[in-house]
Design a protein around this motif. Structure first.
Motif, PDB file in Angstrom:
ATOM      1  N   PRO A  37       0.813  -1.229   0.000  1.00 39.69           N
ATOM      2  CA  PRO A  37       0.000   0.000   0.000  1.00 39.69           C
ATOM      3  C   PRO A  37       0.843   1.274   0.000  1.00 39.69           C
ATOM      4  O   PRO A  37       0.473   2.262  -0.640  1.00 39.69           O
ATOM      5  N   SER A  38       1.975   1.258   0.707  1.00 41.76           N
ATOM      6  CA  SER A  38       2.825   2.447   0.758  1.00 41.76           C
ATOM      7  C   SER A  38       3.456   2.733  -0.600  1.00 41.76           C
ATOM      8  O   SER A  38       3.584   3.899  -1.009  1.00 41.76           O
ATOM      9  N   ALA A  39       3.884   1.671  -1.297  1.00 36.56           N
ATOM     10  CA  ALA A  39       4.440   1.843  -2.641  1.00 36.56           C
ATOM     11  C   ALA A  39       3.390   2.415  -3.590  1.00 36.56           C
ATOM     12  O   ALA A  39       3.675   3.320  -4.384  1.00 36.56           O
ATOM     13  N   LEU A  40       2.165   1.899  -3.497  1.00 30.35           N
ATOM     14  CA  LEU A  40       1.080   2.410  -4.342  1.00 30.35           C
ATOM     15  C   LEU A  40       0.765   3.858  -4.009  1.00 30.35           C
ATOM     16  O   LEU A  40       0.477   4.666  -4.903  1.00 30.35           O
ATOM     17  N   LEU A  41       0.806   4.193  -2.722  1.00 30.90           N
ATOM     18  CA  LEU A  41       0.559   5.572  -2.294  1.00 30.90           C
ATOM     19  C   LEU A  41       1.548   6.527  -2.943  1.00 30.90           C
ATOM     20  O   LEU A  41       1.164   7.571  -3.498  1.00 30.90           O
ATOM     21  N   LEU A  42       2.837   6.173  -2.900  1.00 29.41           N
ATOM     22  CA  LEU A  42       3.879   7.051  -3.414  1.00 29.41           C
ATOM     23  C   LEU A  42       3.884   7.121  -4.940  1.00 29.41           C
ATOM     24  O   LEU A  42       4.142   8.169  -5.519  1.00 29.41           O
ATOM     25  N   ILE A  43       3.593   6.000  -5.581  1.00 30.15           N
ATOM     26  CA  ILE A  43       3.669   5.942  -7.045  1.00 30.15           C
ATOM     27  C   ILE A  43       2.429   6.554  -7.698  1.00 30.15           C
ATOM     28  O   ILE A  43       2.532   7.373  -8.617  1.00 30.15           O
ATOM     29  N   LEU A  44       1.244   6.164  -7.231  1.00 22.20           N
ATOM     30  CA  LEU A  44      -0.002   6.602  -7.875  1.00 22.20           C
ATOM     31  C   LEU A  44      -0.429   8.005  -7.433  1.00 22.20           C
ATOM     32  O   LEU A  44      -0.987   8.761  -8.227  1.00 22.20           O
ATOM     33  N   GLN A  45      -0.218   8.329  -6.157  1.00 24.52           N
ATOM     34  CA  GLN A  45      -0.594   9.634  -5.608  1.00 24.52           C
ATOM     35  C   GLN A  45      -2.053   9.968  -5.922  1.00 24.52           C
ATOM     36  O   GLN A  45      -2.402  11.118  -6.232  1.00 24.52           O
ATOM     37  N   ASP A  46      -2.880   8.967  -5.812  1.00 21.87           N
ATOM     38  CA  ASP A  46      -4.305   9.090  -6.092  1.00 21.87           C
ATOM     39  C   ASP A  46      -5.067   9.237  -4.772  1.00 21.87           C
ATOM     40  O   ASP A  46      -4.759   8.539  -3.800  1.00 21.87           O
ATOM     41  N   PRO A  47      -6.053  10.133  -4.684  1.00 22.50           N
ATOM     42  CA  PRO A  47      -6.758  10.342  -3.416  1.00 22.50           C
ATOM     43  C   PRO A  47      -7.461   9.105  -2.871  1.00 22.50           C
ATOM     44  O   PRO A  47      -7.524   8.922  -1.654  1.00 22.50           O
ATOM     45  N   VAL A  48      -7.985   8.255  -3.740  1.00 21.62           N
ATOM     46  CA  VAL A  48      -8.648   7.035  -3.272  1.00 21.62           C
ATOM     47  C   VAL A  48      -7.621   6.082  -2.668  1.00 21.62           C
ATOM     48  O   VAL A  48      -7.860   5.478  -1.609  1.00 21.62           O
ATOM     49  N   VAL A  49      -6.460   5.956  -3.330  1.00 22.52           N
ATOM     50  CA  VAL A  49      -5.386   5.122  -2.796  1.00 22.52           C
ATOM     51  C   VAL A  49      -4.895   5.694  -1.466  1.00 22.52           C
ATOM     52  O   VAL A  49      -4.621   4.955  -0.514  1.00 22.52           O
ATOM     53  N   THR A  50      -4.793   7.015  -1.387  1.00 23.00           N
ATOM     54  CA  THR A  50      -4.390   7.674  -0.145  1.00 23.00           C
ATOM     55  C   THR A  50      -5.384   7.377   0.964  1.00 23.00           C
ATOM     56  O   THR A  50      -4.993   7.156   2.119  1.00 23.00           O
ATOM     57  N   ALA A  51      -6.674   7.377   0.617  1.00 24.86           N
ATOM     58  CA  ALA A  51      -7.705   7.061   1.608  1.00 24.86           C
ATOM     59  C   ALA A  51      -7.562   5.623   2.094  1.00 24.86           C
ATOM     60  O   ALA A  51      -7.646   5.346   3.302  1.00 24.86           O
ATOM     61  N   LEU A  52      -7.342   4.701   1.176  1.00 23.60           N
ATOM     62  CA  LEU A  52      -7.181   3.291   1.559  1.00 23.60           C
ATOM     63  C   LEU A  52      -5.919   3.086   2.389  1.00 23.60           C
ATOM     64  O   LEU A  52      -5.897   2.268   3.314  1.00 23.60           O
ATOM     65  N   TRP A  53      -4.862   3.837   2.086  1.00 21.60           N
ATOM     66  CA  TRP A  53      -3.607   3.700   2.821  1.00 21.60           C
ATOM     67  C   TRP A  53      -3.768   4.056   4.292  1.00 21.60           C
ATOM     68  O   TRP A  53      -3.091   3.487   5.148  1.00 21.60           O
ATOM     69  N   GLN A  54      -4.657   4.973   4.601  1.00 26.14           N
ATOM     70  CA  GLN A  54      -4.849   5.389   5.996  1.00 26.14           C
ATOM     71  C   GLN A  54      -5.201   4.211   6.904  1.00 26.14           C
ATOM     72  O   GLN A  54      -4.928   4.244   8.102  1.00 26.14           O
ATOM     73  N   PHE A  55      -5.770   3.168   6.331  1.00 29.78           N
ATOM     74  CA  PHE A  55      -6.206   2.008   7.117  1.00 29.78           C
ATOM     75  C   PHE A  55      -5.197   0.863   7.087  1.00 29.78           C
ATOM     76  O   PHE A  55      -5.555  -0.276   7.360  1.00 29.78           O
ATOM     77  N   PHE A  56      -3.921   1.166   6.754  1.00 34.51           N
ATOM     78  CA  PHE A  56      -2.972   0.064   6.607  1.00 34.51           C
ATOM     79  C   PHE A  56      -2.815  -0.785   7.870  1.00 34.51           C
ATOM     80  O   PHE A  56      -2.544  -1.992   7.754  1.00 34.51           O
ATOM     81  N   PRO A  57      -2.984  -0.259   9.109  1.00 30.60           N
ATOM     82  CA  PRO A  57      -2.930  -1.162  10.270  1.00 30.60           C
ATOM     83  C   PRO A  57      -3.999  -2.262  10.199  1.00 30.60           C
ATOM     84  O   PRO A  57      -3.754  -3.405  10.604  1.00 30.60           O
ATOM     85  N   ILE A  58      -5.162  -1.909   9.653  1.00 33.77           N
ATOM     86  CA  ILE A  58      -6.229  -2.907   9.505  1.00 33.77           C
ATOM     87  C   ILE A  58      -5.865  -3.899   8.404  1.00 33.77           C
ATOM     88  O   ILE A  58      -6.104  -5.108   8.549  1.00 33.77           O
ATOM     89  N   TRP A  59      -5.275  -3.404   7.303  1.00 31.43           N
ATOM     90  CA  TRP A  59      -4.866  -4.317   6.223  1.00 31.43           C
ATOM     91  C   TRP A  59      -3.782  -5.280   6.724  1.00 31.43           C
ATOM     92  O   TRP A  59      -3.780  -6.461   6.359  1.00 31.43           O
ATOM     93  N   MET A  60      -2.891  -4.787   7.574  1.00 36.11           N
ATOM     94  CA  MET A  60      -1.866  -5.659   8.146  1.00 36.11           C
ATOM     95  C   MET A  60      -2.491  -6.729   9.034  1.00 36.11           C
ATOM     96  O   MET A  60      -2.110  -7.911   8.970  1.00 36.11           O
TER      97      MET A  60
END
Length: 339
Positions: A170-193
């Protein structure tokens, strides 16, 4: 005052004051510089590019709008290397929270890294990680015996999988895509982990894979060391001929930025700079408690100082964690017996 009282009092005073200072430099500076007002001006009930429905629940959508506006404003070609370096280095501490949670006799205080993750995602890692290190020390995790510290193969694999799938991807996608939806999904990475960890354990449970997961835990910290070191060296190499850029990326302003002159990008960069300083500063100091005597503490401090400059603070902490895991698994005892 007894040694035990000092051992308790010193970390309490040190890490609570660090968390308080972090709150001042992060939250207070954000407010005084006008950053919070700028963020709120783009979120409900005000119009803004990221004022959209994310999950359909007003309070959470409003919070996500603030967080997404914050991160999107900091995406810039100039700051990319800093963001990548911070994210890669952060993997060490994220991995540590999940590793400590799966030890055989772990403290209940450290048993829920996903809850901890939601706190540092909303309150700032620089505020929360000093308190994590305080909990780590006071719970006895820095003085664990081999049996108490044991991690079986199933949990070790699940933790490594969680770091890779739940955080790194998710962090790689956040940095590469820089898309607001991806950024929103990244905020929940503790849950994804947490979900990745639970899913892995469903297919490879501890009841079947109960042998020691020592080498897998070491592979996890070796991975975080590599990610942090590569990103740090890349950042230094990229900016080595431009000291002004290096300073602009890594040295935060001591005073709040002038609200009339600073834009949101400068304000969010300053926030992340202070966040990095308090997150890794408290972690480098916290690793001293893994030492069992003054000589070891001095060597850990020396390693931290040299490694932070050479390969970055995330790699420095990873190196100490690899050494600590080696000691926890009795390797040093075996070496002594052979001698």
């Amino acid at each position: 005052m007894s040694v035990l009282d000092i051992y308790t009092l010193v970390p309490v005073l040190l890490f609570t004051s660090t968390a308080y200072s972090a709150h001042h430099f992060l939250i207070s500076h954000l407010i005084k510089s006008g950053g919070l007002a700028l963020l709120q001006a783009q979120c409900p009930p005000n119009p803004g590019p990221y004022n959209i429905q994310y999950i359909g629940f007003g309070p959470i959508d409003s919070l996500l709008c603030l967080l997404i506006t914050f991160f999107q404003s900091n995406f810039d070609p100039e700051t990319f290397i800093f963001n990548a370096n911070f994210m890669a280095s952060w993997s060490t501490l994220i991995a540590l929270t999940f590793v400590e949670a799966v030890r055989s006799r772990r403290s209940t205080v450290l048993a829920f890294p996903v809850i901890l993750g939601l706190f540092y995602q909303t309150q700032g890692a620089g505020v929360i990680f000093p308190l994590f290190w305080l909990a780590l020390i006071l719970s006895g995790h820095t003085r664990m015996e081999r049996v108490a510290a044991r991690i079986d193969q199933a949990n070790a694999e699940a933790t490594l999988f969680a770091v890779l799938i739940g955080f790194a991807v998710p962090s790689a996608l956040l940095l590469i895509l820089q898309d607001p939806v991806v950024t929103a999904l990244w905020q929940f990475f503790p849950i994804w982990m947490w979900a990745a960890q639970i899913g892995h354990l469903f297919f490879r449970p501890s009841s079947r894979f109960y042998t020691s997961g020592y080498w897998t835990v070491q592979a996890t910290f070796a991975l975080t060391f590599t990610l942090s070191a590569i990103s740090h060296i890349a950042a230094i190499c990229t900016t080595r001929e431009n000291l002004a850029l290096l300073k602009r990326l890594y040295v935060p302003p001591i005073l709040p930025l002038d609200p009339e002159m600073a834009d949101l990008q400068l304000i969010t960069r300053a926030f992340l700079q202070w966040d990095s300083i308090f997150t890794f500063g408290s972690s480098l100091v916290g690793t001293l408690w893994f030492a069992t005597n003054v000589k070891q503490a001095a060597l850990v401090a020396l390693w931290n100082a040299i490694a932070t400059v050479a390969v970055g603070p995330g790699a420095a902490v990873s190196g100490v964690l690899i050494w600590r895991e080696w000691r926890l698994n009795g390797v040093s005892d075996v070496t002594k017996k052979k001698r």
